[in-house]
Design a protein around this motif. Structure first.
Motif, PDB file in Angstrom:
ATOM      1  N   ALA A  65     -91.443  36.131 -36.530  1.00  0.00           N
ATOM      2  CA  ALA A  65     -92.541  36.357 -37.477  1.00  0.00           C
ATOM      3  C   ALA A  65     -93.632  37.256 -36.905  1.00  0.00           C
ATOM      4  O   ALA A  65     -94.395  37.864 -37.658  1.00  0.00           O
ATOM      5  N   TYR A  66     -93.738  37.368 -35.572  1.00  0.00           N
ATOM      6  CA  TYR A  66     -94.791  38.162 -34.940  1.00  0.00           C
ATOM      7  C   TYR A  66     -94.213  39.175 -33.958  1.00  0.00           C
ATOM      8  O   TYR A  66     -94.795  39.445 -32.904  1.00  0.00           O
ATOM      9  N   SER A  67     -93.078  39.738 -34.288  1.00  0.00           N
ATOM     10  CA  SER A  67     -92.404  40.687 -33.402  1.00  0.00           C
ATOM     11  C   SER A  67     -93.316  41.842 -33.022  1.00  0.00           C
ATOM     12  O   SER A  67     -94.128  42.299 -33.830  1.00  0.00           O
ATOM     13  N   LYS A  68     -93.163  42.300 -31.765  1.00  0.00           N
ATOM     14  CA  LYS A  68     -93.997  43.399 -31.281  1.00  0.00           C
ATOM     15  C   LYS A  68     -93.143  44.343 -30.436  1.00  0.00           C
ATOM     16  O   LYS A  68     -92.512  43.931 -29.465  1.00  0.00           O
ATOM     17  N   VAL A  69     -93.146  45.629 -30.829  1.00  0.00           N
ATOM     18  CA  VAL A  69     -92.445  46.673 -30.090  1.00  0.00           C
ATOM     19  C   VAL A  69     -93.361  47.892 -30.052  1.00  0.00           C
ATOM     20  O   VAL A  69     -93.920  48.275 -31.077  1.00  0.00           O
ATOM     21  N   VAL A  70     -93.515  48.484 -28.877  1.00  0.00           N
ATOM     22  CA  VAL A  70     -94.394  49.633 -28.709  1.00  0.00           C
ATOM     23  C   VAL A  70     -93.582  50.778 -28.108  1.00  0.00           C
ATOM     24  O   VAL A  70     -92.875  50.587 -27.117  1.00  0.00           O
ATOM     25  N   PHE A  71     -93.703  51.962 -28.716  1.00  0.00           N
ATOM     26  CA  PHE A  71     -93.082  53.173 -28.186  1.00  0.00           C
ATOM     27  C   PHE A  71     -94.202  54.096 -27.719  1.00  0.00           C
ATOM     28  O   PHE A  71     -95.078  54.451 -28.504  1.00  0.00           O
ATOM     29  N   VAL A  72     -94.200  54.466 -26.433  1.00  0.00           N
ATOM     30  CA  VAL A  72     -95.244  55.309 -25.852  1.00  0.00           C
ATOM     31  C   VAL A  72     -94.587  56.557 -25.267  1.00  0.00           C
ATOM     32  O   VAL A  72     -93.630  56.449 -24.503  1.00  0.00           O
ATOM     33  N   GLN A  73     -95.105  57.712 -25.627  1.00  0.00           N
ATOM     34  CA  GLN A  73     -94.595  58.988 -25.110  1.00  0.00           C
ATOM     35  C   GLN A  73     -93.067  59.022 -25.127  1.00  0.00           C
ATOM     36  O   GLN A  73     -92.420  59.339 -24.134  1.00  0.00           O
ATOM     37  N   THR A  74     -92.517  58.650 -26.278  1.00  0.00           N
ATOM     38  CA  THR A  74     -91.067  58.590 -26.444  1.00  0.00           C
ATOM     39  C   THR A  74     -90.613  59.662 -27.420  1.00  0.00           C
ATOM     40  O   THR A  74     -91.145  59.769 -28.523  1.00  0.00           O
ATOM     41  N   TYR A  75     -89.622  60.458 -27.003  1.00  0.00           N
ATOM     42  CA  TYR A  75     -89.042  61.469 -27.881  1.00  0.00           C
ATOM     43  C   TYR A  75     -88.113  60.780 -28.868  1.00  0.00           C
ATOM     44  O   TYR A  75     -87.260  59.974 -28.487  1.00  0.00           O
TER      45      TYR A  75
ATOM     46  N   ASN B  84     -97.264  36.246 -25.492  1.00  0.00           N
ATOM     47  CA  ASN B  84     -97.446  37.578 -24.936  1.00  0.00           C
ATOM     48  C   ASN B  84     -96.077  38.203 -24.676  1.00  0.00           C
ATOM     49  O   ASN B  84     -95.715  38.480 -23.540  1.00  0.00           O
ATOM     50  N   THR B  85     -95.304  38.374 -25.744  1.00  0.00           N
ATOM     51  CA  THR B  85     -93.963  38.935 -25.597  1.00  0.00           C
ATOM     52  C   THR B  85     -93.824  40.191 -26.448  1.00  0.00           C
ATOM     53  O   THR B  85     -94.582  40.420 -27.379  1.00  0.00           O
ATOM     54  N   GLY B  86     -92.841  40.995 -26.117  1.00  0.00           N
ATOM     55  CA  GLY B  86     -92.564  42.225 -26.845  1.00  0.00           C
ATOM     56  C   GLY B  86     -91.840  43.211 -25.954  1.00  0.00           C
ATOM     57  O   GLY B  86     -91.564  42.936 -24.788  1.00  0.00           O
ATOM     58  N   PHE B  87     -91.516  44.362 -26.524  1.00  0.00           N
ATOM     59  CA  PHE B  87     -90.859  45.429 -25.770  1.00  0.00           C
ATOM     60  C   PHE B  87     -91.779  46.637 -25.708  1.00  0.00           C
ATOM     61  O   PHE B  87     -92.431  46.974 -26.690  1.00  0.00           O
ATOM     62  N   ILE B  88     -91.783  47.316 -24.574  1.00  0.00           N
ATOM     63  CA  ILE B  88     -92.471  48.591 -24.432  1.00  0.00           C
ATOM     64  C   ILE B  88     -91.440  49.620 -23.985  1.00  0.00           C
ATOM     65  O   ILE B  88     -90.752  49.424 -22.984  1.00  0.00           O
ATOM     66  N   PHE B  89     -91.343  50.695 -24.742  1.00  0.00           N
ATOM     67  CA  PHE B  89     -90.488  51.821 -24.403  1.00  0.00           C
ATOM     68  C   PHE B  89     -91.420  52.947 -23.963  1.00  0.00           C
ATOM     69  O   PHE B  89     -92.203  53.453 -24.760  1.00  0.00           O
ATOM     70  N   LEU B  90     -91.345  53.333 -22.707  1.00  0.00           N
ATOM     71  CA  LEU B  90     -92.290  54.271 -22.120  1.00  0.00           C
ATOM     72  C   LEU B  90     -91.548  55.508 -21.618  1.00  0.00           C
ATOM     73  O   LEU B  90     -90.701  55.411 -20.722  1.00  0.00           O
ATOM     74  N   GLY B  91     -91.839  56.645 -22.219  1.00  0.00           N
ATOM     75  CA  GLY B  91     -91.215  57.894 -21.788  1.00  0.00           C
ATOM     76  C   GLY B  91     -89.720  57.927 -22.014  1.00  0.00           C
ATOM     77  O   GLY B  91     -88.983  58.505 -21.213  1.00  0.00           O
ATOM     78  N   CYS B  92     -89.261  57.323 -23.085  1.00  0.00           N
ATOM     79  CA  CYS B  92     -87.822  57.244 -23.379  1.00  0.00           C
ATOM     80  C   CYS B  92     -87.387  58.366 -24.329  1.00  0.00           C
ATOM     81  O   CYS B  92     -88.215  59.106 -24.859  1.00  0.00           O
ATOM     82  N   ASN B  93     -86.087  58.473 -24.557  1.00  0.00           N
ATOM     83  CA  ASN B  93     -85.499  59.388 -25.531  1.00  0.00           C
ATOM     84  C   ASN B  93     -84.652  58.579 -26.490  1.00  0.00           C
ATOM     85  O   ASN B  93     -83.876  57.721 -26.053  1.00  0.00           O
ATOM     86  N   ILE B  94     -84.775  58.877 -27.787  1.00  0.00           N
ATOM     87  CA  ILE B  94     -83.957  58.216 -28.798  1.00  0.00           C
ATOM     88  C   ILE B  94     -83.131  59.269 -29.509  1.00  0.00           C
ATOM     89  O   ILE B  94     -83.671  60.225 -30.077  1.00  0.00           O
ATOM     90  N   THR B  95     -81.805  59.091 -29.462  1.00  0.00           N
ATOM     91  CA  THR B  95     -80.877  59.970 -30.168  1.00  0.00           C
ATOM     92  C   THR B  95     -79.875  59.096 -30.906  1.00  0.00           C
ATOM     93  O   THR B  95     -79.916  57.870 -30.796  1.00  0.00           O
TER      94      THR B  95
END
Length: 182
Positions: free
Chosen positions: A152-162, A128-139
Motif C-alpha cells: 500500500a505504501y510502495s516506494k521506488v526512486v530512480f536517480v540519474q537513470t537513463y 523505511n523500505t524501498g528501492f533506489i536505482f542510481l545511475g542505472c540504464n533501462i532498456t
C-alpha cells in the motif's frame, strides 16, 4: 577468462549476513533460472540476509530483495515481470549505501506488453523500505512501466537513470487499485 554460470535458484538466507558475491564482469558471472508462479517461491536470486553486496553479476528473472540492507553495483538484471521485487530498507541518506540500492546497473525488460520492472512491498508509511536505482540504464524489447505497488505504501526512486523509449510515459501502474496511485 573464468566464467561462472549458475543455473538454479540462489538464496542468501536471513542467517547469513555480511555476504558479498562479486564477479569481475557481469557478462562472466551469470545466475539464471526460469520459474513462474508465486512471487515468493519463483525468484532466481533471493536475498533475505542483511548487509549483502552483489557486484558484477548477471541475474536473469527475478531478483527478490527483501529484509536487511543490500547494495548492487554494476549488475545486469533481466526479466519480464516484477523482476526487481521485495521490501528492502531504503537508505536514510543516499551517500550511505544501504540495501535496496542498485547503482550503475543495467535493467533490461523482456516484457511483451506493459509489465513492470519493480514491485516494491512497503506496507506501512512508517517503514523505511524501498528501492533506489542510481545511475542505472533501462532498456528492453517492447514496453514497460517502472513499477507497480505490491504494498500500500510502495516506494521506488530512480536517480540519474537513463530510460530508453521502452519506458511508457505514465511510468507507473497502480496494480488495479487507484488508492495506490499516489
Amino acid at each position: 577468462m573464468l566464467e561462472l554460470k549458475i543455473k538454479g535458484k540462489t538464496v542468501v538466507t536471513v542467517d547469513k549476513p555480511f555476504i558479498t558475491i562479486s564477479g569481475t564482469k557481469a557478462s562472466e558471472t551469470i545466475i539464471t533460472w526460469n520459474d513462474s508462479g508465486d512471487i515468493l517461491q519463483s525468484p532466481t536470486f533471493s536475498v533475505q540476509a542483511s548487509d549483502f553486496i552483489g557486484r558484477f553479476l548477471t541475474i536473469q528473472d527475478t531478483l527478490f530483495d527483501d529484509n536487511g540492507r543490500h547494495y548492487y553495483s554494476n549488475c545486469y538484471i533481466e526479466g519480464a515481470v516484477d523482476f526487481n521485487c521485495g521490501n528492502a530498507p531504503m537508505p536514510i541518506l543516499f551517500l550511505r549505501l544501504f540495501v535496496g540500492v542498485l547503482q550503475k546497473c543495467h535493467l533490461r525488460s523482456l516484457s511483451e506488453g506493459t509489465r513492470a520492472i519493480t514491485a516494491q512491498q512497503r506496507q506501512s508509511p512508517s517503514k523505511n523500505t524501498g528501492f533506489i536505482f542510481l545511475g542505472c540504464n533501462i532498456t528492453g524489447v517492447e514496453s514497460t512501466v517502472l513499477g507497480r505497488p505490491w504494498g500500500a505504501y510502495s516506494k521506488v526512486v530512480f536517480v540519474q537513470t537513463y530510460m530508453s523509449n521502452v519506458v511508457l510515459p505514465q511510468g507507473w501502474e497502480n496494480w488495479g487499485d487507484p488508492a495506490k496511485q499516489r
